[in-house]
Write an enzyme that holds these catalytic residues in place. Structure first.
Site, PDB file in Angstrom:
ATOM      1  N   SER A 257      -4.684   5.779  11.512  1.00  0.00           N
ATOM      2  CA  SER A 257      -5.850   6.256  12.255  1.00  0.00           C
ATOM      3  C   SER A 257      -6.526   5.124  13.032  1.00  0.00           C
ATOM      4  O   SER A 257      -6.959   5.302  14.173  1.00  0.00           O
ATOM      5  CB  SER A 257      -6.848   6.889  11.274  1.00  0.00           C
ATOM      6  OG  SER A 257      -8.092   7.115  11.874  1.00  0.00           O
ATOM      7  N   LEU A 258      -6.599   3.951  12.425  1.00  0.00           N
ATOM      8  CA  LEU A 258      -7.258   2.804  13.047  1.00  0.00           C
ATOM      9  C   LEU A 258      -6.536   2.388  14.318  1.00  0.00           C
ATOM     10  O   LEU A 258      -7.157   2.077  15.337  1.00  0.00           O
ATOM     11  CB  LEU A 258      -7.304   1.643  12.047  1.00  0.00           C
ATOM     12  CG  LEU A 258      -8.073   0.387  12.473  1.00  0.00           C
ATOM     13  CD1 LEU A 258      -9.544   0.702  12.697  1.00  0.00           C
ATOM     14  CD2 LEU A 258      -7.923  -0.710  11.424  1.00  0.00           C
TER      15      LEU A 258
ATOM     16  N   ARG B 285      -4.225  19.001  24.624  1.00  0.00           N
ATOM     17  CA  ARG B 285      -2.863  18.540  24.890  1.00  0.00           C
ATOM     18  C   ARG B 285      -2.861  17.036  24.649  1.00  0.00           C
ATOM     19  O   ARG B 285      -3.623  16.297  25.259  1.00  0.00           O
ATOM     20  CB  ARG B 285      -2.419  18.867  26.309  1.00  0.00           C
ATOM     21  CG  ARG B 285      -2.101  20.338  26.507  1.00  0.00           C
ATOM     22  CD  ARG B 285      -1.471  20.608  27.864  1.00  0.00           C
ATOM     23  NE  ARG B 285      -0.211  19.889  28.066  1.00  0.00           N
ATOM     24  CZ  ARG B 285       0.939  20.238  27.505  1.00  0.00           C
ATOM     25  NH1 ARG B 285       0.993  21.291  26.685  1.00  0.00           N
ATOM     26  NH2 ARG B 285       2.047  19.552  27.747  1.00  0.00           N
TER      27      ARG B 285
ATOM     28  N   ASP C 188       0.823  -1.210   0.000  1.00  0.00           N
ATOM     29  CA  ASP C 188       0.000   0.000   0.000  1.00  0.00           C
ATOM     30  C   ASP C 188       0.859   1.263   0.000  1.00  0.00           C
ATOM     31  O   ASP C 188       0.494   2.268  -0.595  1.00  0.00           O
ATOM     32  CB  ASP C 188      -0.927   0.009   1.219  1.00  0.00           C
ATOM     33  CG  ASP C 188      -2.129  -0.915   1.034  1.00  0.00           C
ATOM     34  OD1 ASP C 188      -2.271  -1.476  -0.070  1.00  0.00           O
ATOM     35  OD2 ASP C 188      -2.905  -1.082   1.987  1.00  0.00           O
TER      36      ASP C 188
ATOM     37  N   ARG D 208       7.299  14.676  24.701  1.00  0.00           N
ATOM     38  CA  ARG D 208       6.388  15.622  25.352  1.00  0.00           C
ATOM     39  C   ARG D 208       5.082  15.747  24.572  1.00  0.00           C
ATOM     40  O   ARG D 208       5.049  15.587  23.360  1.00  0.00           O
ATOM     41  CB  ARG D 208       7.031  17.013  25.446  1.00  0.00           C
ATOM     42  CG  ARG D 208       8.188  17.090  26.426  1.00  0.00           C
ATOM     43  CD  ARG D 208       8.779  18.484  26.401  1.00  0.00           C
ATOM     44  NE  ARG D 208       9.885  18.624  27.342  1.00  0.00           N
ATOM     45  CZ  ARG D 208       9.751  19.021  28.596  1.00  0.00           C
ATOM     46  NH1 ARG D 208       8.550  19.313  29.062  1.00  0.00           N
ATOM     47  NH2 ARG D 208      10.801  19.125  29.388  1.00  0.00           N
TER      48      ARG D 208
ATOM     49  N   ASP E 203      -0.527  13.653  22.213  1.00  0.00           N
ATOM     50  CA  ASP E 203       0.647  13.316  21.402  1.00  0.00           C
ATOM     51  C   ASP E 203       0.476  13.787  19.964  1.00  0.00           C
ATOM     52  O   ASP E 203       1.381  13.607  19.144  1.00  0.00           O
ATOM     53  CB  ASP E 203       0.871  11.793  21.405  1.00  0.00           C
ATOM     54  CG  ASP E 203       1.570  11.319  22.670  1.00  0.00           C
ATOM     55  OD1 ASP E 203       1.811  12.168  23.548  1.00  0.00           O
ATOM     56  OD2 ASP E 203       1.869  10.124  22.784  1.00  0.00           O
TER      57      ASP E 203
ATOM     58  N   ALA F  88      -5.665   2.667   8.226  1.00  0.00           N
ATOM     59  CA  ALA F  88      -4.205   2.706   8.400  1.00  0.00           C
ATOM     60  C   ALA F  88      -3.865   3.198   9.816  1.00  0.00           C
ATOM     61  O   ALA F  88      -4.388   2.693  10.795  1.00  0.00           O
ATOM     62  CB  ALA F  88      -3.574   3.577   7.309  1.00  0.00           C
TER      63      ALA F  88
ATOM     64  N   ASP G 249      -3.269  10.187   5.400  1.00  0.00           N
ATOM     65  CA  ASP G 249      -3.426  11.063   6.560  1.00  0.00           C
ATOM     66  C   ASP G 249      -2.361  12.152   6.632  1.00  0.00           C
ATOM     67  O   ASP G 249      -1.249  11.997   6.153  1.00  0.00           O
ATOM     68  CB  ASP G 249      -3.395  10.247   7.861  1.00  0.00           C
ATOM     69  CG  ASP G 249      -2.268   9.223   7.903  1.00  0.00           C
ATOM     70  OD1 ASP G 249      -1.122   9.596   7.587  1.00  0.00           O
ATOM     71  OD2 ASP G 249      -2.531   8.056   8.220  1.00  0.00           O
TER      72      ASP G 249
END
Length: 294
Positions: free
Chosen positions: A190-191, A174, A72, A157, A176, A188, A147
């Site tokens: 996101s999952l 706030r 992919d 942080r 990651d 992809a 994405d």
């Protein structure tokens, strides 16, 4: 007259399996009188090939179809390069997952033969454009089929940022980072962050927080025509990054603005007629294939 007379070929570099499929593909296409144009980097994997060689950009101008051999990720790269050309793409899977590259190596000739004979399904997928601004001046630009991701880079942080949709303030967060995913990208990265699976035909964008500081932060699905704006918090001690399909990274500074919108050009994907999104999900995600008797 053949619909796909001039066929471009792109292969993932550094894979013996890809070379094997490229040789089979070349042999099949030439024996069936197709004009084959091989992408310039791919050509280095087939010494003595005697084929016409072209850049990805030129492939988009002279081909009727481009076949991508790899996974992919290979198809994502070709899609970003060829979106403007509106050339249909067909994927041969020599990678791992294969949500987009759905012809297996064992069925290459059979399924390719049907596609070239006009027996196929075509669908379109939209891409995202991302623009980064600093002090009102353009800093960088990228395109993604899967994405656009705001992430901390090598830092551990959390990132502070504000989210706006179509000019409306949504929240300060706030976390990651944030994944802005197309329906294509919903299966992809996101999952893995807890985002929803979206059918490829949806005109929608998913906004998926990455390990948010508050448990009330949940994925949001918005209209595909929305303008997403992220403002990197002025108090951030780290310099986060914005990435496009996990490939290109732009370093951002506190106060930078990231604008994400749908790209005006869509890509065209060709599938064998037995292609089915839900069957692919069952296969790739390990969903149960039938109700077991109690």
């Amino acid at each position: 007259m053949d619909q796909f007379k001039n066929i471009g070929v792109i292969g993932r570099m550094g894979s013996a399996k890809v070379v094997e499929s490229l040789r089979e593909l070349k042999r099949y296409l030439i024996s069936n009188d197709y004009h084959v144009i091989i992408e310039e980097e791919t050509a280095t994997m087939l010494p003595g090939h005697s084929l016409q060689v072209a850049s990805k950009k030129l492939l988009g101008e002279i081909c009727d179809l481009v076949i991508v051999v790899g996974g992919d990720g290979s198809l994502l790269g070709a899609a970003r390069e060829l979106a403007k050309s509106k050339i249909p793409l067909l994927g041969v899977n020599r990678g791992r997952l294969g949500f987009l590259t759905d012809i297996g190596p064992a069925e290459l000739e059979e399924k390719l033969g049907k596609v070239l004979a006009g027996d196929y399904i075509e669908e379109t997928r939209f891409l995202l454009d991302g623009f980064v601004e600093r002090n009102g001046q353009p800093l960088g630009f990228g395109t993604a089929l899967n994405d656009v991701v705001l992430h901390p880079g090598k830092s551990t942080r959390m990132i502070g940022f504000d989210l706006f949709i179509d000019g409306h303030f949504v929240y300060s967060q706030r976390s990651d980072g944030l994944i802005v995913a197309t329906p294509t990208g919903s299966t992809a990265y996101s999952l893995s962050a807890g985002g929803p699976i979206m059918h490829p035909k949806l005109d929608a964008i998913a906004l998926v927080p990455m390990f948010p500081h508050t448990l009330s932060s949940r994925p949001i699905v918005v209209d595909g025509k929305s303008e997403i704006k992220l403002v990197v918090g002025e108090t951030n001690e780290t310099y986060p990054q914005i990435s496009f399909d996990g490939q290109m990274n732009i370093s951002c500074a506190p106060g930078d603005i990231i604008r994400i919108t749908k790209k005006p050009f869509k890509i065209r994907l060709i599938h064998p007629t037995d292609h089915n999104f839900y069957a692919t999900c069952r296969d790739k995600l390990g969903w149960a294939s039938e109700i077991t008797a109690g």
